[in-house]
Design a protein around this motif. Structure first.
Motif, mmCIF file in Angstrom:
data_model
loop_
_atom_site.group_PDB
_atom_site.id
_atom_site.type_symbol
_atom_site.label_atom_id
_atom_site.label_comp_id
_atom_site.label_asym_id
_atom_site.label_seq_id
_atom_site.Cartn_x
_atom_site.Cartn_y
_atom_site.Cartn_z
ATOM 1 N N ILE A 51 0.873 -1.173 0.000
ATOM 2 C CA ILE A 51 0.000 0.000 0.000
ATOM 3 C C ILE A 51 0.910 1.224 0.000
ATOM 4 N N PRO A 52 0.872 2.070 -1.013
ATOM 5 C CA PRO A 52 1.819 3.188 -1.062
ATOM 6 C C PRO A 52 1.891 4.012 0.220
ATOM 7 N N ALA A 53 0.764 4.375 0.792
ATOM 8 C CA ALA A 53 0.786 5.160 2.033
ATOM 9 C C ALA A 53 1.301 4.352 3.213
ATOM 10 N N GLY A 54 1.456 3.047 3.063
ATOM 11 C CA GLY A 54 1.940 2.199 4.138
ATOM 12 C C GLY A 54 3.383 2.431 4.514
ATOM 13 N N PHE A 55 4.110 3.232 3.697
ATOM 14 C CA PHE A 55 5.511 3.493 4.040
ATOM 15 C C PHE A 55 5.624 4.162 5.410
ATOM 16 N N ILE A 56 4.570 4.880 5.826
ATOM 17 C CA ILE A 56 4.592 5.507 7.145
ATOM 18 C C ILE A 56 4.671 4.437 8.238
ATOM 19 N N LYS A 57 4.086 3.277 7.994
ATOM 20 C CA LYS A 57 4.150 2.164 8.952
ATOM 21 C C LYS A 57 5.482 1.415 8.859
ATOM 22 N N THR A 58 5.890 1.090 7.632
ATOM 23 C CA THR A 58 7.099 0.269 7.489
ATOM 24 C C THR A 58 8.358 1.025 7.873
ATOM 25 N N LEU A 59 8.349 2.351 7.724
ATOM 26 C CA LEU A 59 9.539 3.143 8.033
ATOM 27 C C LEU A 59 9.971 2.962 9.483
ATOM 28 N N PHE A 60 9.030 2.668 10.364
ATOM 29 C CA PHE A 60 9.339 2.531 11.789
ATOM 30 C C PHE A 60 9.247 1.084 12.265
ATOM 31 N N ASP A 61 9.189 0.150 11.330
ATOM 32 C CA ASP A 61 9.016 -1.257 11.666
ATOM 33 C C ASP A 61 10.351 -1.987 11.576
ATOM 34 N N PRO A 62 10.962 -2.360 12.714
ATOM 35 C CA PRO A 62 12.254 -3.054 12.668
ATOM 36 C C PRO A 62 12.174 -4.434 12.036
ATOM 37 N N GLY A 63 10.962 -4.930 11.817
ATOM 38 C CA GLY A 63 10.827 -6.228 11.169
ATOM 39 C C GLY A 63 11.223 -6.219 9.717
ATOM 40 N N VAL A 64 11.142 -5.035 9.068
ATOM 41 C CA VAL A 64 11.467 -4.952 7.640
ATOM 42 C C VAL A 64 12.475 -3.848 7.350
ATOM 43 N N THR A 65 13.081 -3.287 8.387
ATOM 44 C CA THR A 65 14.047 -2.207 8.179
ATOM 45 C C THR A 65 15.258 -2.367 9.086
#
Length: 566
Positions: free
Chosen positions: A72-86
């Motif tokens: 989901i394009p707007a989902g970057f706000i969630k993934t940016l702070f998710d240590p599971g994928v960053t």
């Protein structure tokens, strides 16, 4: 009878036990071993595995890209702070960041940064690449690299001969618009800056809407565009949650990679008949080289790693774009992203997105661009400015504030300030030391100030006056050069455009790490292909250029030349 492709795979792969560091480890053999399944690694995996007569193994430290917010394009706000994928990296505090440590999050999943970035497609200026060639890098001028930009891109919409139509990554135009954004564009045009319908054509100057890597409301990462289609081939194997511990050398030749899947777990080895290719990103590639014994001797000795190949430039020449953002409160009744992202209005936007209709869920992080000059007389823009019809909270990057407003930001295209990435120890589970040295060069301070003053002019045009009320950040009391620079130091942030730590250059350049064929100087069978090879940062976001680098690297590895055939 077995299928020819499957037989080719089995005939080029073996399995045995070998002692490493006193431990028995499982060993597999492939023709190519790629470290990192980010943007560059995904491209390389696809292109190299097109030849079914070779085998390819990709090691990715993160998990598969199954997190729904990735797509989901707007989902970057969630993934940016998710240590599971960053990778939740942070810079070292510095005098020009108010003593702050700044988050420099990087992707750690299939697709890497392309799975969590702001979805903007921006190639930069022809002069960026001509400058690379002038530094002694043959085959990297604009005319040389343009065919690789075109090959990676599937442009949908307006565009001339410079644009690609058949590539793996779709590039589309904005389809959700806000009246405030259009007023911003008209206001900038009223200041004498022309509207530019295609800043990726080779002519960047002007104002307009960003192009983005979204199709049918979904993010198309490099993993979706390149890696997943290639994973259907029998000669490609992708291993996730596989953190590389070291590049293995026999004499001056790279022969494989040791990796581990959890701290304290059992190590494994993959060997490479032909090449090891590092595509781990600017921070991780430098760190991996260093913990493998390749880098500045003094650093390696300090972290307790034997010096196997001294190469002073590894981890140096680090650059990033440093941005300052201004915020203005909207007048009552003006609708911005702040209201649309809450309650029933958000529910309506979700329904629109599910129906593949224009929605705030399918927009990129910034909506409008302005490429312009800090001072009259410059041949090309040296500033990139962005505008979003939403107000972000102070000190919280990309987190929408409680009140309606707009945000505009600016950064210098080609900063002269440089820093480093250095391993703190031989332990790859310990984050590296990242020091960008933002705003240390006097020219960077001068250009940054000019950018902030341009933002004020852009936000205070007659066209925007009916929509906006007052400046909340930094506030009208901040006026002098010293006050603005102080604000920039206390509130500025990364743009996540990390480059340069494995700098491409001729062997005579003491800071160069790789040749113009991307081979590590002084070694055989070891290549680097990611944003870390950039000799200087581009006048752009870095994703499009990283795709180009990997496309060209694939041809260099295969001994082909798309540019010559074009």
């Amino acid at each position: 009878m077995r299928a020819p492709a499957l037989e080719a795979k089995q005939s080029t792969r073996h399995h045995w036990e070998e002692s490493t560091g006193g431990r028995k480890v499982a060993v597999d053999v492939f023709d190519y071993v790629i470290v990192g399944a980010g943007a560059a690694g995904s491209v390389l995996a696809n292109r190299l595995s097109e030849d079914l007569g070779v085998t390819v193994c990709v090691l990715e430290a993160g998990p598969p890209d199954r997190n729904p917010y990735i797509h989901i394009p707007a989902g970057f706000i969630k993934t940016l702070f998710d240590p599971g994928v960053t990778w939740q990296f942070k810079t070292e505090p510095g005098p020009n960041t108010g003593g702050r440590a700044i988050a420099t999050t990087q992707g750690r999943t299939l697709g890497g940064g392309s799975s969590i970035n702001g979805l903007i497609y921006n190639r930069g200026q022809p002069g960026d690449f001509n400058n690379w060639a002038q530094r002694g890098n043959r085959g990297w001028g604009y005319d040389d690299v343009l065919p690789y930009f075109r090959r990676s891109e599937g442009r949908i919409g307006f565009g001339g001969e410079a644009r690609g139509r058949e590539g793996n990554i779709p590039v589309t135009d904005m389809d959700w618009f806000n009246p405030v954004s259009e007023a911003f564009i008209k206001g900038v045009m009223g200041l004498g800056i022309p509207r530019n319908p295609d800043y990726n054509s080779g002519h960047q100057e002007g104002v307009g809407y960003y192009q983005r890597v979204i199709r049918n409301g979904r993010r198309i990462s490099a993993a979706r565009g390149y890696l997943h289609p290639a994973m259907k081939r029998p000669n490609l194997e992708v291993r996730t949650n596989a953190r590389a511990e070291a590049v293995l050398l026999e004499g001056r030749r790279a022969v494989g990679v040791r990796y581990i899947q959890r701290r304290g777990g059992e190590g494994r080895v993959v060997r490479a008949r032909r090449e090891v290719i590092l595509s781990s990103g600017t921070a991780n590639t430098a760190r991996l080289l260093q913990v493998s014994g390749i880098g500045p001797a003094a650093l390696l000795q300090r972290i307790g790693v034997p010096v196997l190949h001294e190469l002073p430039g590894v981890g140096e020449n680090f650059r990033d774009h440093y941005a300052s953002r201004f915020v203005m409160r909207a007048r009552p009744g003006v609708e911005t992203l702040n209201e649309l992202s809450k309650g029933l209005r958000l529910g309506g936007q979700i329904l629109r997105w599910a129906a593949r209709r224009p929605s705030i869920l399918a927009t990129c992080v910034s909506h409008v661009h302005v490429f312009w000059k800090s001072f009259e007389g410059l041949d090309q823009p040296d500033l990139q400015c962005v505008f979003t019809p939403g107000s972000y909270a102070e000190g919280k990057v990309y987190v929408l504030d409680d009140y309606p407003g707009v945000t505009a930001g600016a950064w210098q295209h080609r900063p002269e300030s440089s820093g480093w990435v250095r391993a703190r120890s031989a332990d790859v589970f310990e984050d590296p030391e990242i020091q960008p040295n933002y705003l240390t060069h006097p020219d960077d301070q001068r250009v940054h100030l000019a950018g902030m003053r341009l933002l004020r002019r852009f936000l205070n045009t007659p066209e925007l006056a009916p929509f906006l009320e007052t400046e909340t950040l930094p506030g009208k009391d901040v006026q002098t050069d010293d006050e603005l620079l102080d604000f920039a130091r206390r509130n500025g942030s990364t743009t996540y455009h990390l480059v340069g730590t494995s700098r491409m250059g001729p062997r005579t350049d003491p800071t160069a790490v790789v040749s113009d064929e991307l081979l590590v100087h002084g070694l055989e069978g070891l290549r680097v292909a990611d944003a870390s090879i950039m000799p200087h940062i581009t006048s752009s976001n870095t994703y499009a250029t990283t795709l180009m680098i990997a496309e060209k690297a694939a041809d260099l590895i295969r001994g082909r030349s798309l540019a010559a055939a074009a």
